[in-house]
Design a protein around this motif. Structure first.
Motif, PDB file in Angstrom:
ATOM      1  N   THR A 238     -89.010 138.529 -17.741  1.00 34.08           N
ATOM      2  CA  THR A 238     -88.057 138.824 -17.211  1.00 34.08           C
ATOM      3  C   THR A 238     -86.849 139.996 -17.260  1.00 34.08           C
ATOM      4  OG1 THR A 238     -89.207 136.862 -17.933  1.00 34.08           O
ATOM      5  CG2 THR A 238     -86.108 136.681 -17.118  1.00 34.08           C
TER       6      THR A 238
ATOM      7  N   THR B   6     -96.987 142.625 -11.757  1.00 33.78           N
ATOM      8  CA  THR B   6     -95.459 143.479 -11.862  1.00 33.78           C
ATOM      9  C   THR B   6     -94.438 143.293 -10.359  1.00 33.78           C
ATOM     10  OG1 THR B   6     -95.825 143.512 -14.149  1.00 33.78           O
ATOM     11  CG2 THR B   6     -93.404 143.934 -12.813  1.00 33.78           C
TER      12      THR B   6
ATOM     13  N   ILE C 254     -94.241 139.725  -8.759  1.00 33.57           N
ATOM     14  CA  ILE C 254     -93.347 138.942  -9.506  1.00 33.57           C
ATOM     15  C   ILE C 254     -91.782 139.376  -9.347  1.00 33.57           C
ATOM     16  CG2 ILE C 254     -92.500 138.774 -11.687  1.00 33.57           C
ATOM     17  CD1 ILE C 254     -95.118 138.505 -12.745  1.00 33.57           C
TER      18      ILE C 254
ATOM     19  N   VAL D 218     -91.711 132.645  -8.422  1.00 31.44           N
ATOM     20  CA  VAL D 218     -93.081 133.306  -9.243  1.00 31.44           C
ATOM     21  C   VAL D 218     -94.126 133.037 -10.167  1.00 31.44           C
ATOM     22  CG1 VAL D 218     -91.982 134.669 -11.747  1.00 31.44           C
ATOM     23  CG2 VAL D 218     -90.393 134.448 -10.692  1.00 31.44           C
ATOM     24  N   SER D 219     -94.130 131.101 -10.896  1.00 29.80           N
ATOM     25  CA  SER D 219     -95.079 130.915 -10.899  1.00 29.80           C
ATOM     26  C   SER D 219     -96.552 130.968  -9.969  1.00 29.80           C
ATOM     27  CB  SER D 219     -94.963 129.290 -11.283  1.00 29.80           C
ATOM     28  OG  SER D 219     -96.294 128.270 -11.458  1.00 29.80           O
TER      29      SER D 219
ATOM     30  N   SER E 166     -98.281 135.006  -9.906  1.00 30.14           N
ATOM     31  CA  SER E 166     -97.844 135.863 -11.433  1.00 30.14           C
ATOM     32  C   SER E 166     -99.246 135.651 -11.355  1.00 30.14           C
ATOM     33  CB  SER E 166     -97.053 134.748 -12.368  1.00 30.14           C
ATOM     34  OG  SER E 166     -97.558 133.800 -12.885  1.00 30.14           O
TER      35      SER E 166
ATOM     36  N   HIS F 220    -100.482 133.785 -13.799  1.00 32.14           N
ATOM     37  CA  HIS F 220     -99.975 133.321 -15.352  1.00 32.14           C
ATOM     38  C   HIS F 220    -101.375 133.845 -16.280  1.00 32.14           C
ATOM     39  CE1 HIS F 220     -97.573 129.159 -14.342  1.00 32.14           C
ATOM     40  NE2 HIS F 220     -98.485 129.469 -13.430  1.00 32.14           N
TER      41      HIS F 220
ATOM     42  N   THR G  25     -98.073 138.792 -17.045  1.00 36.35           N
ATOM     43  CA  THR G  25     -97.491 138.509 -15.239  1.00 36.35           C
ATOM     44  C   THR G  25     -96.638 137.049 -15.933  1.00 36.35           C
ATOM     45  OG1 THR G  25     -99.394 136.945 -14.862  1.00 36.35           O
ATOM     46  CG2 THR G  25     -98.880 139.011 -14.330  1.00 36.35           C
ATOM     47  N   ASN G  26     -96.374 136.750 -17.098  1.00 37.02           N
ATOM     48  CA  ASN G  26     -95.782 135.473 -17.436  1.00 37.02           C
ATOM     49  C   ASN G  26     -94.175 135.700 -17.364  1.00 37.02           C
ATOM     50  OD1 ASN G  26     -97.608 133.465 -17.323  1.00 37.02           O
ATOM     51  ND2 ASN G  26     -98.728 133.493 -19.263  1.00 37.02           N
ATOM     52  N   THR G  27     -93.149 135.152 -16.741  1.00 39.62           N
ATOM     53  CA  THR G  27     -92.018 135.641 -17.216  1.00 39.62           C
ATOM     54  C   THR G  27     -91.600 134.507 -18.489  1.00 39.62           C
ATOM     55  OG1 THR G  27     -91.240 133.931 -15.424  1.00 39.62           O
ATOM     56  CG2 THR G  27     -91.035 136.576 -14.939  1.00 39.62           C
TER      57      THR G  27
END
Length: 294
Positions: A78, A155, A158, A230-231, A234, A236, A241-243
């Motif tokens: 993030t 990344t 994102i 982002v979802s 990413s 998931h 790749t999870n913020t």
């Protein structure tokens, strides 16, 4: 004598004018009460619930949520996406606002429309557009695979999605400010022999610094809290790749409520910090404006 009598008779009417247009006390109190009730119900109560649920099992369980490797990876990602998107939007916003406010050129209205595009398009749709372009079956997806480059579910995707949804904030804050200031000071500096960089650094930038900071703060807040776009891009992938918002969603769906609210409280604290900085910038801007006018 007649003139004095007329003056004495007219004076109460003048003083009574504002009283006739003053709102009743009960109306003012009712409106203030409704506003405070709305804020308490939709802002303060959810905010208090986040911290209450996060601390429900004590400080040990609260801080343990941040020792998880996946949570730390989400926080790092993030901050990384924000650290790239905000400076990029800062450069774009200043350049676009300067061009729109100071010059006339073909396509100016088109540029204004494109700046507003992220406000009109759903973040989920913008994420799908990136998948259509950079995905494995997208327009340039096969070329990316051939050169071992990965954008979607990585990344770069994102960062691209975060940059897209946040790029109007700086520009939209600066455009009306720079238009209201006009070109007089820049033209005066130009006639005195100043270069373009000197004009920007010594004339334009001091005049827009508070609006610039305000736009950066809003851009930063949106970048850290972005979810929809982002979802989509990413994938998931835990730890990769999870913020922070995506990590909160996964924890909540797994019924790990304490950890979910603990990580969510970090976003809430960042939001409160953003509000404090925003208030400081607004206060400084008003103070600077009052000092310059006096």
């Amino acid at each position: 004598m007649a003139a004095a009598t007329t003056s004495r008779l007219a004076r109460p009417a003048v003083l009574a004018g504002p009283r006739l247009h003053r709102d009743p006390v009960w109306l003012r109190r009712t409106l203030i009460g409704l506003a405070l009730a709305f804020l308490a119900l939709f802002l303060l109560l959810p905010l208090a619930a986040v911290f209450a649920e996060a601390l429900r099992r004590g400080l040990g369980a609260y801080f343990a949520a941040f020792h998880d490797a996946d949570a730390l990876a989400a926080i790092r990602l993030t901050f990384l996406a924000t650290a790239i998107a905000v400076p990029a939007n800062l450069l774009f916003g200043v350049a676009a606002a300067w061009a729109i406010a100071k010059f006339e050129f073909p396509g100016k209205s088109v540029l204004l429309t494109l700046i507003d595009l992220p406000f009109a398009v759903s973040p989920v749709i913008s994420g799908l557009i990136y998948v259509l372009i950079f995905g494995a079956q997208g327009w340039i997806g096969p070329w990316l695979i051939e050169h071992d480059l990965k954008v979607i579910f990585a990344t770069p995707g994102i960062v691209l999605a975060t940059t897209f949804v946040t790029f109007p904030f700086v520009a939209r804050e600066l455009i009306p400010l720079m238009q209201s200031q006009g070109n007089d000071e820049e033209l005066a500096a130009l006639t005195l022999g100043a270069s373009g960089w000197q004009i920007f650094r010594r004339v334009t930038l001091p005049n827009i610094k508070w609006g610039l900071l305000y736009g950066v703060i809003l851009c930063n807040a949106r970048a850290m809290g972005e979810f929809g776009a982002v979802s989509v891009v990413s994938g998931h992938i835990r730890g990769e790749t999870n913020t922070i918002p995506l990590h909160v969603e996964i924890l909540y769906n797994e019924y790990n409520f304490v950890a979910a609210f603990a990580v969510a409280s970090l976003l809430a604290l960042l939001a409160l910090l953003t509000l404090v900085l925003k208030s400081i910038v607004e206060w400084r801007a008003r103070r600077t404006a009052s000092e310059s006018s006096s």
